[in-house]
Enzyme design. Structure first.
Site, PDB file in Angstrom:
ATOM      1  CG  ASN A 241      19.563  14.424  23.434  1.00  0.00           C
ATOM      2  OD1 ASN A 241      18.668  14.680  24.242  1.00  0.00           O
ATOM      3  ND2 ASN A 241      20.354  15.351  22.909  1.00  0.00           N
TER       4      ASN A 241
ATOM      5  CE  LYS B 267      18.757  16.775  20.126  1.00  0.00           C
ATOM      6  NZ  LYS B 267      19.291  17.523  19.010  1.00  0.00           N
TER       7      LYS B 267
ATOM      8  CG  HIS C 115      23.424  18.737  23.293  1.00  0.00           C
ATOM      9  ND1 HIS C 115      22.911  19.642  22.405  1.00  0.00           N
ATOM     10  CD2 HIS C 115      23.311  17.519  22.708  1.00  0.00           C
ATOM     11  CE1 HIS C 115      22.494  18.993  21.316  1.00  0.00           C
ATOM     12  NE2 HIS C 115      22.732  17.705  21.478  1.00  0.00           N
TER      13      HIS C 115
ATOM     14  CD  GLU D 107      19.902  20.807  20.495  1.00  0.00           C
ATOM     15  OE1 GLU D 107      19.260  20.335  21.442  1.00  0.00           O
ATOM     16  OE2 GLU D 107      19.964  20.257  19.376  1.00  0.00           O
TER      17      GLU D 107
ATOM     18  CD  GLU E 127      25.787  15.253  19.789  1.00  0.00           C
ATOM     19  OE1 GLU E 127      25.025  14.341  19.474  1.00  0.00           O
ATOM     20  OE2 GLU E 127      25.415  16.256  20.423  1.00  0.00           O
TER      21      GLU E 127
ATOM     22  N   GLY F  17      20.450  17.352  13.790  1.00  0.00           N
ATOM     23  CA  GLY F  17      19.064  17.632  13.414  1.00  0.00           C
ATOM     24  C   GLY F  17      18.909  18.185  12.010  1.00  0.00           C
TER      25      GLY F  17
ATOM     26  CB  SER G 194      21.969  13.415  10.937  1.00  0.00           C
ATOM     27  OG  SER G 194      21.411  14.715  11.090  1.00  0.00           O
TER      28      SER G 194
END
Ligand code: PGA
Length: 251
Positions: free
Chosen positions: A9, A11, A95, A97, A167, A173, A212
């Site tokens: 991904n 991003k 996702h 985010e 996730e 991150g 991560s």
């Protein structure tokens, strides 16, 4: 046996020059024939990455799509049909985010999921708990509710051609990774929830871990019984590192 999948991904990262260099690096990766690999560039660069990877087994996908499948008056949106038109094979749905920063609800996520499927794209449904939720001991409830709401909207049949990515938000991150045992426990719970609806869907479902993932932790994570590959953010921006993670999935 489920076929592992590793998806990168990217991003909102990159420029034309850096995206070209990264895609060229990915195109030189030797991909084990027993696994699937995909990269998910920003919309703007999908087509050039698709061209660079045209001869490679690596698939190209997107990070999001509109909740309406086809064309229409939705300024600023990109539809699943348009993604399929430029050669995408898969798309991330929900996702964390998107959920957190753009307010995507399970209802919106269900619509995007079905929009993707109706255009022939494989939805990769992302679920996961926040740090607060984990600390409150609510991990399995949160994940089960996110998944259950989509199953409730669309039916278990919609999951016969989909991927799920677990996730944990606190691991995305941050450099913090769920331990293989922590991840496995959630993956097993996801599979059990699917099995309550359809044992065959549960058995075939690829459940990816994300948060991560790096070359140094991938072998152990991918070695767990219910972890069928990874959704990789930061580490997928380096072709060598991403290649090493893909090798871990093939080992
Ligand atoms: P990360 O991101 O690997 O940088 O933690 C994963 C993701 O958000 O998909």
């Amino acid at each position: 046996m489920r076929r592992p999948l590793v998806a990168g991904n990217w991003k909102m990262h990159g420029t034309r020059a850096s995206v070209d260099a990264l895609a060229q690096g990915v195109s030189r990766m030797e991909v084990d024939a027993s696994i699937d690999v995909a990269v998910l560039p920003p919309f703007l660069y999908l087509e050039r990455v698709q061209q660079i990877l045209a001869e490679s087994p690596v698939a190209v996908g997107a990070q999001n799509c509109a909740k309406d499948a086809w064309q229409g008056a939705l300024t600023g949106e990109v539809s699943a049909a348009q993604l399929a038109d430029v050669g995408c094979k898969l798309v991330l749905i929900g996702h964390s985010e998107r959920r957190q920063l753009f307010g995507e609800t399970d209802e919106v996520i269900s619509r995007k999921f079905i929009a993707a499927q109706s255009c022939g794209l494989m939805p990769v449904l992302c679920v996961g708990e926040s740090l607060e939720q984990r600390q409150a001991g609510r991990t399995l409830d949160v994940v089960s509710e996110q998944l259950g709401n989509v199953i409730h909207e669309l039916g278990i049949g919609a999951f016969s051609n989909a991927v799920i990515a677990y996730e944990p938000v606190w691991a995305i991150g941050t450099g913090l990774t769920a331990t293989p045992a922590q991840a496995q426990a959630v993956h097993a719970a996801i599979r059990a929830q699917l099995a309550d609806e359809s044992p065959s869907v549960a058995q075939a479902m690829r459940i990816l871990y994300g948060g991560s993932v790096k070359a140094v932790n991938a072998v152990e994570l991918f070695g767990m019984a219910d972890i069928d590959g990874g959704l990789v953010g930061g580490a997928s921006l380096n072709a060598d590192e991403f290649g090493a993670i893909c090798r871990a999935a093939g080992s």
